[in-house]
Scaffold this active site. Structure first.
Site, short mmCIF file in Angstrom:
data_model
loop_
_atom_site.label_atom_id
_atom_site.label_comp_id
_atom_site.label_asym_id
_atom_site.label_seq_id
_atom_site.Cartn_x
_atom_site.Cartn_y
_atom_site.Cartn_z
N ASP A 274 0.80 -1.06 -0.11
CA ASP A 274 -0.35 0.17 -0.04
C ASP A 274 1.03 1.25 0.01
OD1 ASP A 274 -1.99 1.82 0.17
OD2 ASP A 274 -2.84 0.77 2.17
N ASP B 25 -10.64 3.87 -1.45
CA ASP B 25 -11.17 2.96 -0.75
C ASP B 25 -12.66 2.74 -0.84
OD1 ASP B 25 -8.51 2.85 0.29
OD2 ASP B 25 -9.14 2.82 2.34
C1 GAL Z 1 -5.77 2.17 2.64
C2 GAL Z 1 -6.05 0.96 1.88
C3 GAL Z 1 -7.01 0.12 2.71
C4 GAL Z 1 -6.62 -0.37 3.89
C5 GAL Z 1 -5.92 0.89 4.62
C6 GAL Z 1 -4.86 0.30 5.82
O1 GAL Z 1 -4.70 2.92 1.76
O2 GAL Z 1 -6.60 1.52 0.79
O3 GAL Z 1 -7.62 -0.88 2.04
O4 GAL Z 1 -5.54 -1.23 3.43
O5 GAL Z 1 -4.95 1.61 3.80
O6 GAL Z 1 -4.31 1.47 6.47
#
Ligand code: GAL
Length: 682
Positions: free
Chosen positions: A420, A500
């Site tokens: 990520d 998200d």
């Molecule tokens: C976001 C991601 C989510 C989750 C989250 C965790 O950027 O898109 O799916 O993984 O971080 O902090």
């Protein structure tokens, strides 16, 4: 009149009785008169949390950007400030006389790009609509008679289809109500949660992926997913040397060293009968020949995840029967590492040891034990990290430790890594030079250089490929720089295409219905990922039943299957309700996602709020989704020409698993609000 009360009047002595009758009668008359008198109820006095809107939050007595409600220079002290597209349902139960309001684009919008249209529906009939209003057009008033209306819908559309600047005000909005009734706002009209998937039969049926890729020398694990009465035994014909099958669990394990394609016949048998299915094993450079199916901790637990919760999820995946439909991965998202932002002692601790090895936090005391436990159930295990120094939640990321972390993931036994972007933005912008212990993360999410955007993914991709086990590589960077065009070149097996998701219609439908540009880039080994599923109890640490209506959930699952998306359940699996379970165990629907041709559906027809999606399947048929994005039930017709087919064709309803006969040239069906009809046509 109640006969039990009557004798009491009779018993009252003389004049006292008369007085009582007169007073009671007067009171009844007064109450009746009072009740029929209309009362004004202001919209802003109702619960506005029920408003669905495409951007921002609904505001009481203020505009969507929190300024005084202003239309054409006139300031209103009451009303609702929202943003198109916006819907608000109001339960009136026939007790409203009228609704009035002054509507328009709020003066806070300077650009002339805004276009809105206000609409009022009573029990699915359009009662009134405004002109198409642009910024600067001032206000329009409405006064609508609501006699007999049960459910009212206040809606703001953006006819341009582009919601930019569509700041919409329902100013001075009020109901004239009768009978002392107070309107109740709803985020959606009441809907029956229909169970559509037929119960599995007692006779065995083999489900799940019919193909698996493996790299030479990597450990192979495939559990035959099968429904049917237990006990059940499993066997396989033409299983290549190097693999063995446990006849009681249906698990195939071992390693294969020779490149090649092996055609195996799987068999499941119980006292009711047996069934067989062909299964292809491809030993080569590619894994993930069908999209992954499983569970991820983020949408339910977010920062509250722990080893116990993950183990409970893995166990529930098996105990609920979901694993028998092919659900396989159990993925830990963010928050298994130590965190710099929180004071929670279970998340505080060293990020790495003296040798630089990543340290799990106190909630994850035994990472290898966790992966072993998941494997012992016949499932696969997944983990999460970031190319930056910190993950999105502020835990330690893999920056400058990529090879070490990839080796650690493999040594622990993980089969999946979600990677990520988040704090890598700072690295990309040259802001992080010194110690990775300096928390400098700020999210701006958006380098505009593809070489910079892809670089850290390539670094980790190569590190993962160097491991002695196959690790599914999931790129998470929200679709930046059209990741679908280069994700495969950095070894990616899937890449998020958007930001998200959350459990609202606007989030799910906006993401789901905007995937066409990426569709040509999906295929066996590499998939577009429109984010995880938001059905069941979700809530990012604060669990609640999904806010999607039952029909919206059918749309969500149907669309994700048509899109060949990774299917990662986001809910608490220990709290599955019968509707959610039923939604996730339709083998004919899941087979659309898992089809070995691996083509992603695209829009074949679109008009207003109607969409038709088609996905070519490996048996020559097409999976077809007819979607109604509108607020009222609609008849949708699909013609065979739109599907590139002709003649008299078979149509099968996949949710109900029912043949609908053969149809010439087209098929027409009524699709409910925000709902879907999902067919196979051949
Ligand atoms: C976001 C991601 C989510 C989750 C989250 C965790 O950027 O898109 O799916 O993984 O971080 O902090």
């Amino acid at each position: 009149m109640n006969s039990k009360i009557l004798p009491r009047f009779k018993c009252l002595p003389g004049r006292a009785g008369q007085w009582t009758l007169m007073i009671t009668g007067g009171l009844l008359f007064f109450l009746a008169a009072g009740a029929s008198k209309a009362a004004t109820i202001w919209l802003d006095d109702l619960d506005l949390g029920a408003v669905n809107q495409s951007w921002g939050d609904p505001h009481k007595n203020r505009s969507v950007e929190d300024h005084p409600l202003t239309l054409g220079g006139q300031v209103f002290d009451r009303g609702l400030g929202t943003h198109a597209e916006s819907t608000l349902y109001v339960r009136l139960e026939g007790n409203a006389k009228s609704f009035s309001a002054t509507v328009g684009v709020d003066d806070e919008v300077q650009s002339n790009a805004a276009t809105v249209q206000f609409q009022i529906y009573g029990d699915n009939h359009l009662l009134w609509q405004s002109r198409v209003l642009h910024s600067g057009d001032g206000a329009q008033t409405c006064n609508v008679v609501l006699k007999g209306v049960q459910i009212l819908l206040l809606k703001v559309d953006d006819p341009s289809g582009d919601i930019s600047f569509a700041h919409a005000d329902w100013a001075a909005a009020s109901f004239e109500m009768a009978n002392g009734f107070r309107p109740v706002t709803l985020s959606s009209p009441d809907e029956v949660a229909q169970i559509l998937t037929p119960a599995p039969r007692a006779k065995p049926r083999i489900n799940g992926a019919a193909i698996q890729g493996v790299r030479p020398g990597s450990p192979f694990l495939y559990t035959i997913a099968a429904t049917g009465e237990r006990p059940m035994t499993f066997s396989a014909k033409h299983l290549p040397d190097g693999l063995s099958l446990d006849p009681l669990t249906g698990r195939i394990t071992g390693t294969l060293n020779q490149l090649g394609t092996y055609q195996v016949t799987l068999k499941a048998k119980n006292r009711r009968g047996s069934s067989t299915r062909s299964f292809t094993i491809v030993v080569g450079s590619q894994i993930a020949l069908t999209p992954p199916m499983g569970w991820n901790s983020w949408n339910c637990f977010a920062g509250a995840v722990s080893e116990d919760k993950v183990k409970a999820a893995a166990k529930a995946l098996v105990d609920s029967g979901l694993a028998d439909h092919g659900w396989t991965y159990v993925n830990v998202d963010d928050f298994w590492q130590n965190n710099y932002r929180t004071k929670d002692p279970t998340l505080r601790g060293p990020y790495r040891d003296a040798q630089g090895n990543i340290q799990p936090n106190a909630r994850f005391p035994d990472m290898k034990g966790l992966a072993d436990y998941i494997h012992s159930l016949g499932l696969k295990a997944g983990l999460y990290s970031s190319p930056g120094p910190w993950t999105c939640g502020g835990c330690a990321g893999s920056w400058r430790h990529e090879a070490q972390d990839a080796a650690q993931d493999a040594a622990w036994g993980f089969d999946y890594l979600k990677y990520d972007w988040c704090s890598y933005e700072d690295v990309a912008q040259g802001k992080v030079h010194s110690s990775p212990d300096l928390p400098t993360w700020q999210s701006s999410h958006g380098t505009n250089d593809t070489a910079v955007a892809s670089y850290p993914y390539n670094v980790m991709g190569l590190c993962l490929r160097a491991q002695p086990r196959d690790i599914f590589y999931s790129l998470c960077q929200y679709g930046m720089r059209d990741v679908w065009k280069w994700g495969e070149s950095v070894q990616g097996n899937a890449w998020r295409t958007t930001g998200d998701i959350n459990d609202s219609w606007s989030s799910m439908s906006r993401i789901g219905f905007s995937q066409d540009p990426a569709a040509p880039y999906a295929g066996p080994g590499h998939w577009n990922d429109p984010d995880m599923l938001v059905v069941g109890k979700v809530g990012w640490g604060h669990l609640h039943p999904t806010r999607l209506t039952p029909n919206e959930q059918y749309t969500h699952i149907s669309l994700w299957c048509l899109l060949s998306a990774p299917l990662l359940i986001g809910c608490d699996l220990t709290q599955l309700d019968p509707f959610t379970l039923n939604l996730l165990e339709n083998d004919e629907v899941l087979a659309v996602d898992q089809d070995i041709l691996g083509r992603e559906a695209t829009t074949v027809w679109k008009e207003g709020t109607e969409r038709i999606y088609a996905k070519p399947l490996s048996d020559g048929s097409k999976a077809v989704g007819l979607f109604n994005l509108g607020e009222t039930p609609t008849q949708i017709k699909v013609t065979w020409t739109e599907l590139g087919l002709k003649g008299k064709l078979h149509v099968r309803d996949l949710w109900r698993q029912k043949d609908l006969g053969r149809h010439k040239d087209s098929y027409t069906v009524t699709v409910p609000r925000h709902g879907v009809a999902l067919f196979k046509v051949w």
